[in-house]
Design a protein around this motif. Structure first.
Motif, mmCIF file in Angstrom:
data_model
loop_
_atom_site.group_PDB
_atom_site.id
_atom_site.type_symbol
_atom_site.label_atom_id
_atom_site.label_comp_id
_atom_site.label_asym_id
_atom_site.label_seq_id
_atom_site.Cartn_x
_atom_site.Cartn_y
_atom_site.Cartn_z
ATOM 1 N N HIS A 21 0.837 -1.202 0.000
ATOM 2 C CA HIS A 21 0.000 0.000 0.000
ATOM 3 C C HIS A 21 0.868 1.247 0.000
ATOM 4 O O HIS A 21 0.538 2.240 -0.684
ATOM 5 N N ALA A 22 1.970 1.218 0.731
ATOM 6 C CA ALA A 22 2.889 2.356 0.737
ATOM 7 C C ALA A 22 3.437 2.614 -0.661
ATOM 8 O O ALA A 22 3.557 3.771 -1.093
ATOM 9 N N GLU A 23 3.745 1.558 -1.386
ATOM 10 C CA GLU A 23 4.239 1.727 -2.756
ATOM 11 C C GLU A 23 3.152 2.307 -3.658
ATOM 12 O O GLU A 23 3.416 3.223 -4.454
ATOM 13 N N GLU A 24 1.934 1.819 -3.518
ATOM 14 C CA GLU A 24 0.822 2.315 -4.337
ATOM 15 C C GLU A 24 0.586 3.807 -4.099
ATOM 16 O O GLU A 24 0.259 4.551 -5.032
ATOM 17 N N LEU A 25 0.752 4.254 -2.856
ATOM 18 C CA LEU A 25 0.496 5.650 -2.514
ATOM 19 C C LEU A 25 1.627 6.577 -2.945
ATOM 20 O O LEU A 25 1.410 7.784 -3.068
ATOM 21 N N GLY A 26 2.821 6.047 -3.140
ATOM 22 C CA GLY A 26 3.936 6.879 -3.558
ATOM 23 C C GLY A 26 4.956 7.185 -2.478
ATOM 24 O O GLY A 26 5.795 8.080 -2.644
ATOM 25 N N PHE A 27 4.915 6.470 -1.362
ATOM 26 C CA PHE A 27 5.965 6.633 -0.352
ATOM 27 C C PHE A 27 7.311 6.250 -0.944
ATOM 28 O O PHE A 27 7.412 5.355 -1.795
ATOM 29 N N GLU A 28 8.358 6.928 -0.499
ATOM 30 C CA GLU A 28 9.712 6.595 -0.928
ATOM 31 C C GLU A 28 10.093 5.200 -0.468
ATOM 32 O O GLU A 28 10.747 4.449 -1.206
ATOM 33 N N GLY A 29 9.722 4.861 0.764
ATOM 34 C CA GLY A 29 10.087 3.549 1.279
ATOM 35 C C GLY A 29 9.492 3.329 2.652
ATOM 36 O O GLY A 29 8.690 4.119 3.164
ATOM 37 N N ILE A 30 9.886 2.223 3.247
ATOM 38 C CA ILE A 30 9.465 1.872 4.599
ATOM 39 C C ILE A 30 10.698 1.768 5.485
ATOM 40 O O ILE A 30 11.786 1.428 5.032
ATOM 41 N N ILE A 31 10.506 2.066 6.777
ATOM 42 C CA ILE A 31 11.590 2.025 7.761
ATOM 43 C C ILE A 31 11.168 1.099 8.882
ATOM 44 O O ILE A 31 10.060 1.225 9.427
ATOM 45 N N LEU A 32 12.056 0.181 9.253
ATOM 46 C CA LEU A 32 11.747 -0.795 10.295
ATOM 47 C C LEU A 32 12.883 -0.850 11.313
ATOM 48 O O LEU A 32 14.040 -1.089 10.953
ATOM 49 N N ALA A 33 12.541 -0.600 12.574
ATOM 50 C CA ALA A 33 13.512 -0.699 13.666
ATOM 51 C C ALA A 33 13.691 -2.162 14.065
ATOM 52 O O ALA A 33 12.917 -3.032 13.650
ATOM 53 N N GLU A 34 14.697 -2.436 14.898
ATOM 54 C CA GLU A 34 14.893 -3.817 15.310
ATOM 55 C C GLU A 34 15.594 -3.920 16.659
ATOM 56 O O GLU A 34 16.336 -3.023 17.075
ATOM 57 N N HIS A 35 15.306 -4.988 17.350
ATOM 58 C CA HIS A 35 16.101 -5.510 18.445
ATOM 59 C C HIS A 35 16.067 -7.022 18.305
ATOM 60 O O HIS A 35 15.021 -7.595 17.969
#
Length: 285
Positions: A21-35
């Protein structure tokens, strides 16, 4: 201005559809934190809050970002994927370089490594990694990993790692972009001299007015180019057109739509997450 959707603490089963959905809307990308591991109780000082305590806890979902991104890469074509941030000193550089190289190949070079030294001492202790030397380990790791990504055998003799004629396969067709996280002196030094950009921990406009010009000036002083250098700055106050204009004038290249946990609360449905992204896109794209 580019916009990223932060998906940290998103339910693992929602990640793929959220990314599509983020790609369809035109977001540059996604960011995911981690531990890798989060303790039930922690005495560690969290650098990014006034009281030194983190809202994170052991019940939050921390899906592995590299595995998550591999799944996302298989169903998207344009969307970029950034770890924000990856606790690099917890790993061995050969294994980390190999895993990330594989992801870079599978995603057609859409993976970007946002990294930091880490702050959660209990995580290091549980995994048997020395917390005090994490910064020095990190510096050696960056040199080793960037070398391995060239595809040729490398040797390295450091305080923490020693390699003799090591190479990995596969290797990426272009260098994986490095995005330094954090705001400590060493973190900013790495972001300036070793990276292709900086990912802010969340700042007010007043803080960005001081920090971003100083960051860009330090890069110029080091004789490094500003062209293509990413400054991804989450804002800790309401995002407005006026704020975006000022951020752009300062040299900020991207900002974020905050995690669903902050924007619409915990346990949001997939439909609610999509509506949240829809609203952001309608207001700012």
């Amino acid at each position: 201005m580019k916009f990223w959707q932060v998906i940290s603490w998103c339910e693992t089963e929602h990640i793929v559809e959220v990314a599509q959905h983020a790609e369809e809307l035109g977001f540059e990308g996604i960011i995911l934190a981690e531990h890798i591991y989060y303790p039930k109780h922690s005495q560690s000082h969290y650098y990014y809050s006034e009281d030194g305590r983190s809202i994170q806890n052991a019940d939050m979902a921390f899906p592995d970002p590299l595995i998550s991104f591999a799944a996302v890469a298989s169903v998207t074509r344009r969307l970029k994927m950034l770890t924000g941030i990856y606790v690099l000193p917890l790993r061995h550089p050969i294994e980390a370089a190999k895993n990330m190289a594989t992801l870079a190949v599978l995603s057609d070079n859409r993976f970007m490594l946002g990294f930091g030294a880490g702050w959660l001492q209990e995580e290091f202790t549980q995994l048997g990694v020395d917390f005090a030397s994490r910064g020095k380990r990190l510096d050696e790791m960056l040199t080793i990993m960037q070398g391995l990504w060239q595809g040729e055998p490398i040797s390295f003799q450091g305080e923490h790692f020693q390699l003799e004629e090591v190479k990995i396969r596969p290797f990426p067709s272009q260098s994986i972009p490095l995005i330094g996280g954090g705001h400590s002196g060493p973190a900013l030094r790495r972001a300036v001299t070793n990276c292709d950009g900086w990912y802010g921990p969340g700042n007010s406009l007043a803080e960005l007015r001081a920090q971003v010009p100083a960051l860009l000036q330090a890069r110029q002083d080091a004789g490094l180019p500003l062209d293509g250098y990413e400054v991804i700055a989450p804002l800790t106050e309401p995002l407005t057109p006026a704020a975006l204009a000022e951020m752009s004038a300062l040299g900020v290249t991207a900002t974020v739509s905050y995690p669903f946990l902050f924007g619409i609360g915990p346990n949001a449905t997939l439909a609610q997450k999509k509506a949240y992204m829809d609203d952001f896109a309608q207001r700012f794209f």
